[in-house]
Design an enzyme around this catalytic site. Structure first.
Site, PDB file in Angstrom:
ATOM      1  CG  LEU A  37     -16.041   9.314   2.836  1.00 32.99           C
ATOM      2  CD1 LEU A  37     -15.723   7.864   3.168  1.00 32.99           C
ATOM      3  CD2 LEU A  37     -15.160  10.237   3.644  1.00 32.99           C
ATOM      4  CG  ASP A  38     -12.545  14.302  -1.113  1.00 39.96           C
ATOM      5  OD1 ASP A  38     -13.625  14.716  -1.579  1.00 39.96           O
ATOM      6  OD2 ASP A  38     -11.774  15.014  -0.446  1.00 39.96           O
ATOM      7  N   PRO A  39     -12.602  10.480  -3.492  1.00 44.13           N
ATOM      8  CG  PRO A  39     -12.752  10.670  -5.817  1.00 44.13           C
ATOM      9  CD  PRO A  39     -12.837  11.478  -4.554  1.00 44.13           C
ATOM     10  CB  VAL A  41     -11.232   9.679   1.786  1.00 40.46           C
ATOM     11  CG1 VAL A  41     -11.458   9.399   3.277  1.00 40.46           C
ATOM     12  CG2 VAL A  41     -10.560  11.037   1.596  1.00 40.46           C
ATOM     13  NE  ARG A 179     -10.579  17.409  -0.452  1.00 36.75           N
ATOM     14  CZ  ARG A 179     -11.019  18.130  -1.475  1.00 36.75           C
ATOM     15  NH1 ARG A 179     -10.176  18.864  -2.188  1.00 36.75           N
ATOM     16  NH2 ARG A 179     -12.289  18.124  -1.807  1.00 36.75           N
TER      17      ARG A 179
END
Length: 307
Positions: A37-39, A41, A179
């Site tokens: 998971l991206d930072p 998110v 995204r």
């Protein structure tokens, strides 16, 4: 100590950061997450602990559900709110609900998507974000993804302003960059865009309302109730069909014994249990011998079988 922890990932941490912190809290080295998971998110991040790390690959292939926000009017280097502005174009007209829903519908089903430069996808042995940080842009492989559901959550009929934002919910296959979907929505509507907010609300059968925070985990450790934070391996694999073997067969499982598909199970993976209701292994269909199953992942060793 083993099982799956459903972590409510906080904003600002990478998935690896979460693993590192959990190792310190639980004092356990065998810990791994089930998907990045991206930072920026937040939301559902299943983390496997102890023997459960052996089943991580079976939890990463699940569909994911997200709720997020798209902002039209400018794009960024990272396709989310953390990046530098690349292009600005004021929204100089009213965007109707019908237009937005049409854009979401056009992106529903099986589609192709190019991963963003700021991603962990590897090209020629290097991760794309390494090229991006060096100011380089390279050719990226297009991947096929599936968008099962893509719906508008805002109840407005029109959207207007120099920049406009609207909320959505999407259920998608593994490997989808949400995204990038936000950018694709903007392209459909004729404006640069980015994803301004995102939370993962489900990962397979695991739901956001069942997740716990780092603070709650630490509290359970201090209270001596840490075992209560885990979903058992058996429960985590409950979506797979189940076979039960006798004691003699159970002893041979660890050596890679083939099994007959007596129940004629057609699902790709089958969990094999002993008569004590303990999951011993995950089997798959043998590619060369119809009607036979072969072990894909053995979950117990000699010592554990004797318990």
């Amino acid at each position: 100590m083993e099982g799956v922890v459903l972590l409510h990932k906080p904003k600002g941490m990478t998935s690896h950061d979460c693993v590192f912190k959990l190792r310190k809290i639980l004092r356990e080295k065998r810990i791994g997450h089930t998907g990045t998971l991206d930072p920026d998110v937040t939301g559902v991040l299943p983390i496997c602990v102890g023997r459960a790390t052996k089943i991580a690959q079976f939890l990463t292939s699940e569909t994911k559900t997200y709720e997020g926000e798209v902002t039209l009017g400018f794009s960024t280097t990272t396709e989310d709110a953390s990046g530098e502005v690349v292009e600005t174009k004021h929204v100089d007209r009213v965007i109707t609900r019908k237009e937005v829903e049409g854009a979401l519908a056009a992106l529903t089903g099986t589609i192709e998507q190019m991963p963003p430069m700021f991603s962990a996808v590897k090209v020629n042995g290097k991760k794309l974000y390494e090229y991006a940080r060096a100011g380089q842009e390279v050719e990226r492989p297009v991947r096929t993804i599936t968008i099962h559901e893509f719906v508008l959550l805002d109840d407005r009929e029109v959207f207007e302003g120099e920049t406009i934002s609207f909320r959505f919910r999407v259920t998608c296959s593994k490997g989808t960059y949400v995204r990038t979907l936000a950018v694709m929505i903007g392209e459909k509507l004729g404006f640069p865009s980015h994803m301004s907010h995102l939370v993962r609300t489900a990962s397979g059968e695991f739901l956001l309302e069942d997740c716990i925070s780092f603070e709650e985990i630490e509290e359970n450790v201090q209270n001596g109730t840490v075992e209560s934070i885990f979903i058992s391996i058996d429960e985590a694999l409950s979506k797979f069909p189940k076979m039960v073997v006798d004691e003699k067969q159970a002893e041979k499982i660890k050596n890679g014994m083939f099994l007959k598909n007596e129940l004629q199970i057609t699902a790709p993976f089958i969990t094999v249990f002993d008569k004590n209701d303990r999951c011993l292994a995950i089997y798959e269909h043998h590619p060369k011998h119809p009607g036979m199953l072969k072990p894909m992942k053995v979950l117990v060793n000699n010592q554990e079988l004797k318990l």
